[in-house]
Design a protein around this motif. Structure first.
Motif, PDB file in Angstrom:
ATOM      1  N   LEU A  26       0.833  -1.204   0.000  1.00  0.00           N
ATOM      2  CA  LEU A  26       0.000   0.000   0.000  1.00  0.00           C
ATOM      3  C   LEU A  26       0.868   1.254   0.000  1.00  0.00           C
ATOM      4  CD1 LEU A  26      -2.637   1.609   0.316  1.00  0.00           C
ATOM      5  CD2 LEU A  26      -2.502   1.185   2.784  1.00  0.00           C
ATOM      6  N   GLY A  27       1.880   1.280   0.869  1.00  0.00           N
ATOM      7  CA  GLY A  27       2.764   2.441   0.912  1.00  0.00           C
ATOM      8  C   GLY A  27       3.474   2.659  -0.409  1.00  0.00           C
ATOM      9  N   THR A  28       3.945   1.563  -1.023  1.00  0.00           N
ATOM     10  CA  THR A  28       4.628   1.679  -2.308  1.00  0.00           C
ATOM     11  C   THR A  28       3.695   2.205  -3.389  1.00  0.00           C
ATOM     12  OG1 THR A  28       6.102  -0.152  -1.736  1.00  0.00           O
ATOM     13  CG2 THR A  28       5.894   0.397  -4.067  1.00  0.00           C
ATOM     14  N   TYR A  29       2.476   1.667  -3.417  1.00  0.00           N
ATOM     15  CA  TYR A  29       1.520   2.083  -4.448  1.00  0.00           C
ATOM     16  C   TYR A  29       1.145   3.554  -4.300  1.00  0.00           C
ATOM     17  CZ  TYR A  29      -2.541   1.897  -7.548  1.00  0.00           C
ATOM     18  OH  TYR A  29      -3.424   2.128  -8.562  1.00  0.00           O
ATOM     19  N   VAL A  30       0.892   3.977  -3.073  1.00  0.00           N
ATOM     20  CA  VAL A  30       0.503   5.375  -2.843  1.00  0.00           C
ATOM     21  C   VAL A  30       1.634   6.319  -3.215  1.00  0.00           C
ATOM     22  CG1 VAL A  30      -0.100   7.050  -1.063  1.00  0.00           C
ATOM     23  CG2 VAL A  30      -1.216   4.813  -1.083  1.00  0.00           C
ATOM     24  N   LEU A  31       2.855   6.007  -2.765  1.00  0.00           N
ATOM     25  CA  LEU A  31       3.994   6.874  -3.079  1.00  0.00           C
ATOM     26  C   LEU A  31       4.261   6.924  -4.577  1.00  0.00           C
ATOM     27  CD1 LEU A  31       6.489   5.955  -0.212  1.00  0.00           C
ATOM     28  CD2 LEU A  31       5.230   8.092  -0.489  1.00  0.00           C
ATOM     29  N   ALA A  32       4.184   5.767  -5.239  1.00  0.00           N
ATOM     30  CA  ALA A  32       4.412   5.740  -6.680  1.00  0.00           C
ATOM     31  C   ALA A  32       3.323   6.502  -7.424  1.00  0.00           C
ATOM     32  CB  ALA A  32       4.474   4.290  -7.168  1.00  0.00           C
ATOM     33  N   SER A  33       2.075   6.338  -7.009  1.00  0.00           N
ATOM     34  CA  SER A  33       0.964   7.011  -7.682  1.00  0.00           C
ATOM     35  C   SER A  33       1.052   8.529  -7.526  1.00  0.00           C
ATOM     36  CB  SER A  33      -0.369   6.508  -7.137  1.00  0.00           C
ATOM     37  OG  SER A  33      -0.532   5.130  -7.403  1.00  0.00           O
ATOM     38  N   LEU A  34       1.479   8.973  -6.326  1.00  0.00           N
ATOM     39  CA  LEU A  34       1.588  10.411  -6.099  1.00  0.00           C
ATOM     40  C   LEU A  34       2.811  11.014  -6.779  1.00  0.00           C
ATOM     41  CD1 LEU A  34       0.602  10.615  -2.309  1.00  0.00           C
ATOM     42  CD2 LEU A  34      -0.823  11.132  -4.304  1.00  0.00           C
ATOM     43  N   ILE A 290       9.919   2.067 -13.145  1.00  0.00           N
ATOM     44  CA  ILE A 290      10.211   3.371 -12.532  1.00  0.00           C
ATOM     45  C   ILE A 290      10.538   4.393 -13.614  1.00  0.00           C
ATOM     46  CG2 ILE A 290      11.824   4.597 -11.035  1.00  0.00           C
ATOM     47  CD1 ILE A 290      12.031   2.029  -9.371  1.00  0.00           C
ATOM     48  N   GLU A 291      11.294   3.974 -14.627  1.00  0.00           N
ATOM     49  CA  GLU A 291      11.619   4.876 -15.732  1.00  0.00           C
ATOM     50  C   GLU A 291      10.357   5.278 -16.491  1.00  0.00           C
ATOM     51  OE1 GLU A 291      14.382   2.597 -17.954  1.00  0.00           O
ATOM     52  OE2 GLU A 291      16.002   2.784 -16.474  1.00  0.00           O
ATOM     53  N   ASN A 292       9.420   4.339 -16.630  1.00  0.00           N
ATOM     54  CA  ASN A 292       8.168   4.614 -17.349  1.00  0.00           C
ATOM     55  C   ASN A 292       7.089   5.210 -16.445  1.00  0.00           C
ATOM     56  OD1 ASN A 292       9.322   3.532 -19.649  1.00  0.00           O
ATOM     57  ND2 ASN A 292       8.423   1.510 -19.355  1.00  0.00           N
ATOM     58  N   GLN A 293       7.405   5.381 -15.142  1.00  0.00           N
ATOM     59  CA  GLN A 293       6.463   5.924 -14.156  1.00  0.00           C
ATOM     60  C   GLN A 293       5.182   5.090 -14.105  1.00  0.00           C
ATOM     61  OE1 GLN A 293       6.573  10.297 -13.607  1.00  0.00           O
ATOM     62  NE2 GLN A 293       7.338  10.411 -15.703  1.00  0.00           N
ATOM     63  N   ASP A 294       5.375   3.794 -13.960  1.00  0.00           N
ATOM     64  CA  ASP A 294       4.268   2.845 -13.985  1.00  0.00           C
ATOM     65  C   ASP A 294       4.033   2.304 -12.570  1.00  0.00           C
ATOM     66  OD1 ASP A 294       2.457   0.797 -14.467  1.00  0.00           O
ATOM     67  OD2 ASP A 294       3.360   0.283 -16.390  1.00  0.00           O
ATOM     68  N   ALA A 295       3.055   2.863 -11.865  1.00  0.00           N
ATOM     69  CA  ALA A 295       2.790   2.472 -10.477  1.00  0.00           C
ATOM     70  C   ALA A 295       2.253   1.055 -10.372  1.00  0.00           C
ATOM     71  CB  ALA A 295       1.807   3.456  -9.843  1.00  0.00           C
ATOM     72  N   MET A 296       1.480   0.601 -11.365  1.00  0.00           N
ATOM     73  CA  MET A 296       0.904  -0.742 -11.318  1.00  0.00           C
ATOM     74  C   MET A 296       1.992  -1.817 -11.292  1.00  0.00           C
ATOM     75  SD  MET A 296      -2.471  -0.974 -11.325  1.00  0.00           S
ATOM     76  CE  MET A 296      -3.986  -0.126 -11.800  1.00  0.00           C
ATOM     77  N   VAL A 297       2.987  -1.672 -12.158  1.00  0.00           N
ATOM     78  CA  VAL A 297       4.068  -2.657 -12.215  1.00  0.00           C
ATOM     79  C   VAL A 297       4.903  -2.596 -10.944  1.00  0.00           C
ATOM     80  CG1 VAL A 297       6.163  -3.347 -13.434  1.00  0.00           C
ATOM     81  CG2 VAL A 297       4.144  -2.651 -14.727  1.00  0.00           C
ATOM     82  N   VAL A 298       5.176  -1.391 -10.452  1.00  0.00           N
ATOM     83  CA  VAL A 298       5.954  -1.241  -9.221  1.00  0.00           C
ATOM     84  C   VAL A 298       5.245  -1.933  -8.060  1.00  0.00           C
ATOM     85  CG1 VAL A 298       6.795   0.425  -7.507  1.00  0.00           C
ATOM     86  CG2 VAL A 298       7.100   0.884  -9.943  1.00  0.00           C
ATOM     87  N   ALA A 299       3.941  -1.749  -7.953  1.00  0.00           N
ATOM     88  CA  ALA A 299       3.179  -2.391  -6.878  1.00  0.00           C
ATOM     89  C   ALA A 299       3.161  -3.909  -7.038  1.00  0.00           C
ATOM     90  CB  ALA A 299       1.752  -1.848  -6.856  1.00  0.00           C
ATOM     91  N   THR A 300       3.043  -4.388  -8.270  1.00  0.00           N
ATOM     92  CA  THR A 300       3.016  -5.833  -8.516  1.00  0.00           C
ATOM     93  C   THR A 300       4.343  -6.481  -8.137  1.00  0.00           C
ATOM     94  OG1 THR A 300       1.419  -5.552 -10.325  1.00  0.00           O
ATOM     95  CG2 THR A 300       2.672  -7.601 -10.271  1.00  0.00           C
ATOM     96  N   VAL A 301       5.444  -5.870  -8.547  1.00  0.00           N
ATOM     97  CA  VAL A 301       6.766  -6.416  -8.213  1.00  0.00           C
ATOM     98  C   VAL A 301       6.993  -6.350  -6.704  1.00  0.00           C
ATOM     99  CG1 VAL A 301       9.245  -6.123  -8.515  1.00  0.00           C
ATOM    100  CG2 VAL A 301       7.719  -5.852 -10.473  1.00  0.00           C
ATOM    101  N   THR A 302       6.572  -5.259  -6.077  1.00  0.00           N
ATOM    102  CA  THR A 302       6.711  -5.132  -4.623  1.00  0.00           C
ATOM    103  C   THR A 302       5.925  -6.219  -3.903  1.00  0.00           C
ATOM    104  OG1 THR A 302       7.007  -2.743  -4.813  1.00  0.00           O
ATOM    105  CG2 THR A 302       6.401  -3.592  -2.654  1.00  0.00           C
ATOM    106  N   LEU A 303       4.710  -6.481  -4.373  1.00  0.00           N
ATOM    107  CA  LEU A 303       3.872  -7.513  -3.759  1.00  0.00           C
ATOM    108  C   LEU A 303       4.540  -8.882  -3.863  1.00  0.00           C
ATOM    109  CD1 LEU A 303       1.195  -8.476  -2.495  1.00  0.00           C
ATOM    110  CD2 LEU A 303       0.273  -8.649  -4.817  1.00  0.00           C
ATOM    111  N   LEU A 304       5.071  -9.199  -5.035  1.00  0.00           N
ATOM    112  CA  LEU A 304       5.692 -10.501  -5.216  1.00  0.00           C
ATOM    113  C   LEU A 304       6.957 -10.636  -4.366  1.00  0.00           C
ATOM    114  CD1 LEU A 304       5.596 -13.205  -6.624  1.00  0.00           C
ATOM    115  CD2 LEU A 304       6.844 -12.211  -8.542  1.00  0.00           C
ATOM    116  N   MET A 305       7.782  -9.595  -4.346  1.00  0.00           N
ATOM    117  CA  MET A 305       9.007  -9.649  -3.541  1.00  0.00           C
ATOM    118  C   MET A 305       8.686  -9.722  -2.053  1.00  0.00           C
ATOM    119  SD  MET A 305      11.684  -7.064  -5.433  1.00  0.00           S
ATOM    120  CE  MET A 305      12.472  -7.525  -6.988  1.00  0.00           C
ATOM    121  N   ALA A 306       7.682  -8.961  -1.613  1.00  0.00           N
ATOM    122  CA  ALA A 306       7.280  -9.027  -0.213  1.00  0.00           C
ATOM    123  C   ALA A 306       6.744 -10.410   0.132  1.00  0.00           C
ATOM    124  CB  ALA A 306       6.225  -7.961   0.076  1.00  0.00           C
ATOM    125  N   GLY A 307       6.018 -11.020  -0.803  1.00  0.00           N
ATOM    126  CA  GLY A 307       5.525 -12.367  -0.580  1.00  0.00           C
ATOM    127  C   GLY A 307       6.657 -13.375  -0.457  1.00  0.00           C
TER     128      GLY A 307
END
Length: 329
Positions: A26-34, A290-307
């Motif tokens: 959640l924190g990653t998604y919010v920060l990336a989206s903002l 991150i280069e493409n400013q894509d919050a969806m992919v950042v959140a997906t990768v974060t979720l998988l790594m956290a898992g």
């Protein structure tokens, strides 16, 4: 209230870790989206892009909604395998499996090798504490810990380049998971992939070996001076049998927690290793997102790594119950 016992406690702990995992995502998604603005390129085109086109693109990406409803909509689709689309319009779920498999093929062998060698080097150094060999291994571990992963990977490529040039062929290729355009099958394909795997595996394993060996050495030295081992010797066991049968097992107990807590740190280091050696896994995908400013992919990768970190932590807890009978009560 959960009943007492090891199984409910493990499940309770797992529930707590899942909560932490979701909080991190959640924190990653919010920060990336903002922070990200995937429409910035459309707004700066010449001639200017019509506002209707920008608004349609924003609606397609869900950017016309507040951040939290967007996150909830994305999260509720995850159990069904729906991770949304990239800013380029590609389905994230279609690429996720291939990227994750590539990262695991690179990271798991290096980490497994590092754990085994790190424990062995630390144990060997503790038994030779103060000698020249122990001092050299300590100095080498300090050097490896001081060198960033991306520098180490570059150094390995520079050091091996003359070997490839002298051989007149790429004995150990520097880039990619396999040779592009090579029509290889069977053992030839396996050998080609193994050659591509050697240098990045070394780049991943060396810092972890240094990290684990220093901790294992300290844990083993503490065990060697313990009353527990002295008692084993007093019961008639030789020094070798006391160390191998009792000391090493006791020294491995704190290592299980260390492996669990450091897994995420080493996984993050794998991001740079993938970029240096041209492996298109999760790390490379994250950097591209991150280069493409894509919050969806950042959140997906974060979720998988956290898992993955959560899974390793839970397995470490289970391993601890096997090593330390006191934790089973």
């Amino acid at each position: 209230m959960l009943p007492s016992g090891p199984v409910p406690r493990v499940l309770s702990r797992l529930a707590g870790w899942i909560t932490v995992c979701l909080g991190a995502v959640l924190g990653t998604y919010v920060l990336a989206s903002l922070s990200f603005d995937p429409l910035a390129e459309l707004r700066t085109t010449q001639p200017p892009t019509p506002q209707a086109v920008i608004d349609a693109r924003a609606a397609e990406l869900g950017l016309n909604q507040p951040v939290l409803p967007r996150f909830w909509s994305w999260l509720t689709g995850v159990p069904a395998g729906e991770f949304g689309v990239t800013v380029d319009g590609h389905d994230i779920g279609d690429e996720l499996g291939a990227r994750a498999a590539t990262s695991l093929r690179l990271f798991l062998p290096g980490s497994a090798l590092a754990i085994v060698l790190g424990i062995a080097v630390g144990w060997w150094g503790a038994l030779r504490a103060g000698r020249t060999a122990d001092r050299l291994s300590m100095a080498m571990s300090l050097l490896l810990l001081a060198v960033p992963v991306f520098v180490l990977g570059t150094v390995l490529k520079i050091l091996w380049l003359p070997v490839n040039e002298a051989a007149g062929t790429d004995l150990l290729p520097f880039s990619g998971e396999s040779t592009p355009g090579a029509d290889l099958t069977g053992w030839a394909a396996v050998g080609d992939r193994l050659r591509h795997l050697v240098l990045p595996t070394i780049a991943i394993a060396l810092p972890q070996i240094a990290f684990y060996s220093r901790f294992q050495r300290a844990a083993m030295l503490e065990v060697l001076d313990s009353e527990y081992l002295c008692g084993a010797r007093a019961r008639g066991l030789t020094h070798r049998r006391a160390v191998l049968g009792h000391g090493l097992r006791m020294a491995l107990i704190p290592m299980t927690a260390l492996v669990a807590f450091s897994f995420g740190l080493h996984l993050a280091g794998g991001v740079f290793t993938e970029r240096i050696f041209g492996w298109h896994g999760l790390g490379d995908w994250l950097m591209t997102a991150i280069e493409n400013q894509d919050a969806m992919v950042v959140a997906t990768v974060t979720l998988l790594m956290a898992g993955l970190v959560l899974l390793v932590g839970w397995l470490a807890d289970l391993a601890l119950t096997l090593l330390d009978p006191r934790t089973r009560s």
